[in-house]
Design an enzyme around this catalytic site. Structure first.
Site, PDB file in Angstrom:
ATOM      1  CG  HIS A  41      -1.905  -0.949   1.396  1.00  0.00           C
ATOM      2  ND1 HIS A  41      -1.635  -2.633   1.541  1.00  0.00           N
ATOM      3  CD2 HIS A  41      -3.168  -1.141   1.277  1.00  0.00           C
ATOM      4  CE1 HIS A  41      -2.624  -3.176   1.566  1.00  0.00           C
ATOM      5  NE2 HIS A  41      -3.834  -2.606   1.298  1.00  0.00           N
ATOM      6  CB  SER A 102       6.772   3.342   2.720  1.00  0.00           C
ATOM      7  OG  SER A 102       5.555   3.267   2.072  1.00  0.00           O
ATOM      8  CD  GLU A 120      -2.177   3.725  -3.749  1.00  0.00           C
ATOM      9  OE1 GLU A 120      -1.466   4.082  -2.767  1.00  0.00           O
ATOM     10  OE2 GLU A 120      -3.226   4.063  -3.788  1.00  0.00           O
ATOM     11  CG  ASP A 145      -6.501  -5.228  -4.034  1.00  0.00           C
ATOM     12  OD1 ASP A 145      -5.846  -5.218  -2.864  1.00  0.00           O
ATOM     13  OD2 ASP A 145      -7.619  -6.017  -3.995  1.00  0.00           O
ATOM     14  N   GLY A 146      -2.930  -4.154  -3.275  1.00  0.00           N
ATOM     15  CA  GLY A 146      -2.114  -4.692  -2.433  1.00  0.00           C
ATOM     16  C   GLY A 146      -2.262  -6.068  -1.666  1.00  0.00           C
ATOM     17  CG  ASP A 166       1.397   1.854   5.912  1.00  0.00           C
ATOM     18  OD1 ASP A 166       0.236   2.208   6.685  1.00  0.00           O
ATOM     19  OD2 ASP A 166       1.660   3.000   5.347  1.00  0.00           O
TER      20      ASP A 166
HETATM   21  N1  SAM Z   1       2.857   3.298   2.794  1.00  0.00           N
HETATM   22  C1  SAM Z   1       2.617   4.809   2.598  1.00  0.00           C
HETATM   23  C2  SAM Z   1       3.857   5.393   3.369  1.00  0.00           C
HETATM   24  O1  SAM Z   1       4.429   5.090   4.580  1.00  0.00           O
HETATM   25  O2  SAM Z   1       4.125   6.396   2.675  1.00  0.00           O
HETATM   26  C3  SAM Z   1       1.403   5.287   3.078  1.00  0.00           C
HETATM   27  C4  SAM Z   1       0.300   4.409   2.656  1.00  0.00           C
HETATM   28  S1  SAM Z   1      -1.334   4.892   2.898  1.00  0.00           S
HETATM   29  C5  SAM Z   1      -1.496   4.652   4.729  1.00  0.00           C
HETATM   30  C6  SAM Z   1      -2.212   3.794   2.229  1.00  0.00           C
HETATM   31  C7  SAM Z   1      -2.481   3.753   0.839  1.00  0.00           C
HETATM   32  O3  SAM Z   1      -3.041   2.542   0.734  1.00  0.00           O
HETATM   33  C8  SAM Z   1      -3.210   4.927   0.515  1.00  0.00           C
HETATM   34  O4  SAM Z   1      -2.421   5.755  -0.925  1.00  0.00           O
HETATM   35  C9  SAM Z   1      -4.407   4.069  -0.451  1.00  0.00           C
HETATM   36  O5  SAM Z   1      -4.855   4.655  -1.887  1.00  0.00           O
HETATM   37  C10 SAM Z   1      -3.802   2.644  -0.866  1.00  0.00           C
HETATM   38  N2  SAM Z   1      -4.644   1.801  -1.082  1.00  0.00           N
HETATM   39  C11 SAM Z   1      -6.022   1.661  -0.497  1.00  0.00           C
HETATM   40  N3  SAM Z   1      -6.475   0.314  -0.719  1.00  0.00           N
HETATM   41  C12 SAM Z   1      -5.573  -0.184  -1.246  1.00  0.00           C
HETATM   42  C13 SAM Z   1      -5.402  -1.715  -1.923  1.00  0.00           C
HETATM   43  N4  SAM Z   1      -6.481  -2.454  -1.725  1.00  0.00           N
HETATM   44  N5  SAM Z   1      -4.367  -1.866  -2.530  1.00  0.00           N
HETATM   45  C14 SAM Z   1      -3.128  -1.127  -2.722  1.00  0.00           C
HETATM   46  N6  SAM Z   1      -3.370   0.176  -1.993  1.00  0.00           N
HETATM   47  C15 SAM Z   1      -4.240   0.859  -1.463  1.00  0.00           C
END
Ligand code: SAM
Length: 283
Positions: A41, A102, A120, A145-146, A166
């Site tokens: 994520h 990250s 992402e 999808d993560g 995350d």
């Molecule tokens: N890991 C990042 C950092 O530390 O800089 C921050 C991530 S943020 C908390 C969560 C991210 O997950 C958001 O950008 C959101 O758009 C994305 N997201 C939401 N659902 C997701 C999924 N199923 N798969 C991948 N990304 C997703």
């Protein structure tokens, strides 16, 4: 998908999460053998702290800014140097404006043999994420999808590395998804290090999550929690948590030192605290 990390970038939770990430990567660097980081994520990769989102409630002022302005011990400085070096490099003028997400932080800590896969799901955010790594053969930034990547991309071909999960915690089932996602990924890649982020809000929900992690039967599971204030009723966000599976053997001691010193910096009202404990610690 309403969550936008730009509102929270550089806050106390990001600082702690990114320091843990840095300490794990520094440990992976001790061997020449290549490693992979999978960031499921990933977010957009780079945050402008002067943007309207970051200015709305500037959480970064109580996070990264407080840390940068604080008087710090030599021991703390040595442990967080690789993290602060990245921030200083991004802000060469000396004014704090840019904060690494990250995937960018991981990339800056990689050597020529190491690789990063960052996924992402938000289409616009995925485009921004990709823009930071154009032409970089060490990085795959993918709109995906993560949760799917967490299983489908395991094991990495390097057979060494770190998986950061995350999620935004927009949905109530995300604790359960974390535990079951870990279980499935760990079946395919049992020697990897996994770092799973979670918010500390509802303690009963966290206890259920901890029980779920215990019931996976995974044997090396470290729990790191930091609170900025005491729990409230009704529950509200008051801390940040990270589960680390197969942590470097140095991490527990390092984080005890780091969090003891971060406590007065990130929880200056004196109502914070931290706790590092094992959910399971067996070989
Ligand atoms: N890991 C990042 C950092 O530390 O800089 C921050 C991530 S943020 C908390 C969560 C991210 O997950 C958001 O950008 C959101 O758009 C994305 N997201 C939401 N659902 C997701 C999924 N199923 N798969 C991948 N990304 C997703």
């Amino acid at each position: 998908m309403n969550y936008r990390h730009a509102f929270h970038a550089g806050n106390f939770a990001d600082v702690i999460k990114h320091i843990i990430l840095t300490r794990i990567i520094c440990y992976l660097q001790k061997k020449d053998k290549a490693f992979r980081v999978l960031d499921t994520h990933a977010g957009i990769g780079l945050y402008d702290l002067t943007s309207s989102e970051a200015q709305r409630s500037p959480e970064w002022k109580q996070g990264i800014q407080a840390l940068m302005n604080a008087k710090r011990s030599t021991e703390l400085n040595a442990l967080i140097k690789p993290y602060l070096d990245v921030i200083n490099e991004l802000n060469a003028s000396g004014t704090l404006k840019l904060y690494p997400g990250s995937p960018l932080l991981a990339r800056k800590l990689m050597r020529s043999q190491d690789r990063l896969t960052a996924t992402e799901l938000h289409p616009k955010d995925a485009v921004t994420l990709k823009s930071h790594f154009e032409g970089d053969i060490q990085v795959k930034a993918i709109e995906l999808d993560g949760w799917q990547a967490l299983v489908a991309h395991m094991p990495p071909k390097e057979k060494r590395g770190l998986v950061l999960v995350d999620p935004p915690f927009e949905k109530p089932d995300e604790y359960t998804r974390l535990a079951s996602g870990l279980f499935r990924a760990h079946k395919r890649f049992s020697t990897g290090t996994y770092a799973l982020w979670y918010p500390i809000k509802d303690l009963a929900q966290i206890q259920t999550f901890v029980d779920q992690l215990y019931n996976t039967g995974i044997k090396k599971v470290l729990r790191i929690e930091f609170n900025t204030h005491q729990p409230t009723n009704p529950p509200s966000l008051h801390g940040t948590g990270m589960i680390v599976v197969n942590p470097p053997f140095t991490l527990e001691e390092e984080m005890n030192l780091i969090l003891a010193e971060l406590e007065p910096i990130l929880a200056p009202e004196g109502k914070g605290g931290f706790n590092i404990s094992w959910i399971y610690n067996e070989d």
